[in-house]
Every structure is written in C-alpha cells, then in structure tokens.
Design an enzyme around this catalytic site. Sequence first.
Site, PDB file in Angstrom:
ATOM      1  N   HIS A 105       0.877  -1.178   0.000  1.00  0.00           N
ATOM      2  CA  HIS A 105       0.000   0.000   0.000  1.00  0.00           C
ATOM      3  C   HIS A 105       0.912   1.225   0.000  1.00  0.00           C
ATOM      4  CE1 HIS A 105      -3.754   2.193   1.440  1.00  0.00           C
ATOM      5  NE2 HIS A 105      -2.800   3.094   1.670  1.00  0.00           N
TER       6      HIS A 105
ATOM      7  N   CYS B 160      -2.267  12.263   2.882  1.00  0.00           N
ATOM      8  CA  CYS B 160      -1.922  11.938   4.258  1.00  0.00           C
ATOM      9  C   CYS B 160      -1.724  13.235   5.033  1.00  0.00           C
ATOM     10  CB  CYS B 160      -0.642  11.103   4.331  1.00  0.00           C
ATOM     11  SG  CYS B 160      -0.155  10.687   6.026  1.00  0.00           S
TER      12      CYS B 160
ATOM     13  N   ASN C 222      -2.759   8.290  -2.463  1.00  0.00           N
ATOM     14  CA  ASN C 222      -2.415   6.931  -2.863  1.00  0.00           C
ATOM     15  C   ASN C 222      -1.955   6.906  -4.311  1.00  0.00           C
ATOM     16  OD1 ASN C 222      -3.639   5.150  -0.506  1.00  0.00           O
ATOM     17  ND2 ASN C 222      -5.137   6.740  -0.975  1.00  0.00           N
TER      18      ASN C 222
END
Length: 305
Positions: free
Chosen positions: A207, A240, A249
């Site tokens: 991830h 984030c 992402n």
Amino acid sequence: MSYPDYVKLVEVGPRDGLQNEKSQVPTEVKVELVNRLAAAGFANVEAGSFVSPKWVPQMADSAAVMGAIERRQGTIYSVLTPNMKGFEAAVEAGADEVLIFGAASEAFSQKNINCSIAESIERFAPVARAAHDAGIRLRGSISCSLGCPYQGEVAPEAVVDVARRYLDLGCVEVDVADTIGVGTPRQTAAVMAAVARVVPVERIAGHFHDTYGQSLANIVAAMQVGVAIFHASVAGLGGCPYAKGATGNVATEDVLYMLHGMGIRTGVDLDAVVGIGLWISQRIGRRNESRAGNALAAREAAACR
C-alpha cells in the site's frame, strides 16, 4: 527478473481516497463510485469506514453506502473497523471483509491513538475473534512501514513484529503501508522480504502513497520479492495529513498502465477506470492526479476530433 503473471488490485478510492476530502461527498456519488469500480473488474473494493464520525466525518454515511451499492458477485466489499462497535455496524451493513490497522512506529501509535503498538493490537483481539466466528475475512494494515513523520526511520523488525501479531489474530492478508510515501525500492524490497519470513508472500499486500513519486518503482521492487497484491486509488484520490505535500495513494490508472504494459494480468478494465477517474474528479472538484489517466484521456479526445 521474475514477475507475477497476475496481480490482485485492491481499489481503496472510496474509503482511503475520499476520507480526507474536506467537502462532504454526497452518498449517491460514493455509491456510484463503488458500483462503477466493481463493474470495472476489481476483486476487492474498500467501500467505507466504521470509525467515529467525530474523527472521520466523511465516512459517517458508510452504512448508507453499503446498503445502497449493487453487490457484484465475486467482489469483496471491505470496510475499516477499529473496534467492536465498528465491527457490529460492519456486520449489519453486510461487509465481506473488515480491516484493522496499527502502526509499525511507536511514536505514530502514541501520538494518534494514545497507546503502544502492543496495546493497539490487543484492542483488535475481540474484533478478530468476532470476525472469525462470523466467517468474515479479516485484513490487517501496518501504517508507517517505510517511515514515520515523527520518528523518521522504522526498523524492518518492527514491521515484522506487527505482521506476526496480525497473523496470530487470523488476518488473511497483511498490508505493508507506506503511509507518508517516503519509501524507496531497495528499502521496499528489504521490508517485504523481511515480512515474507513470517507471512506467506501470497498474503502480503503493498500500500503505497506517492508523495515522492516512488510508488510505481516500489511496486516493481515488491513484485520482485514475490508480492502480488497492491492497493491503489482511482485518480490518485487521497492524501496523508502527516506528510506535507502528500499527493495521496498511487493512482490506479498508473498502476494498471504499468502492469498491463508488463504483460501482467489484473482482470481490471483500464479504459473503464480512466473514465471513472475523470468522472469522480469532476464530481468532487479536484484535480485528477493520474498521469496515465490524463494522458490516455487526452489521446482519446484527440482521436475523436
């Protein structure tokens, strides 16, 4: 160099991607996003999060989203569940998989949930037992696996320790997450190889956030170790709050373009995902962060002139 013939992509846009959006995204838009992504061929879609609306107001309508989506046979619909209250709501909403999350960084754990890593894992034990009893898939995510905004470097041994604990809880997949996007390929390969010593490599997922533009290179490095499950977010949705300048992402379109170009099967329709990326970016009024998505859309538009 050996690469997998098939890669499973977990689409995290509806949950990890949208949860940081400041303006509330209408429930019907979230439902349509999940439906479109499932129709594009994703085996697993993160559809919502059952955390306190106080902390993540964007996900307050997750029960409504789960109740309105068109269930596609063969697609796993996942939700985030930090505690038993969240788990019970997830069961009622018909979740196929629940996701628990902890950090590999003690500093991150203390600053964000006011407890140690070990204590945070212990809190998940009731959720894990309940998931097992209910026959619901359990997945565990390890935040800050390649770096922490508070302590900096994170030792691979710390990631391995959390992975081992997740395995003991019964997690069917363990997500190694670069939460702030600081990892590089050699580091990624080393951490994935370390985790693979305690978790079967076919149960490890990568991830990656793309803050420093390293995500695609990190995916390649992880595949070289044997990892064949990766998370991505359509149009690069997300971000984030702990990393200044974070771009979210890795974009699903970019990952698909790379994998398909390498001859690796995913079962996902790239053209459909490009269209979804353009659509959701327009609906929520944000820039599409996918380079491949924007380039393919521009090429298609030019061909139609």
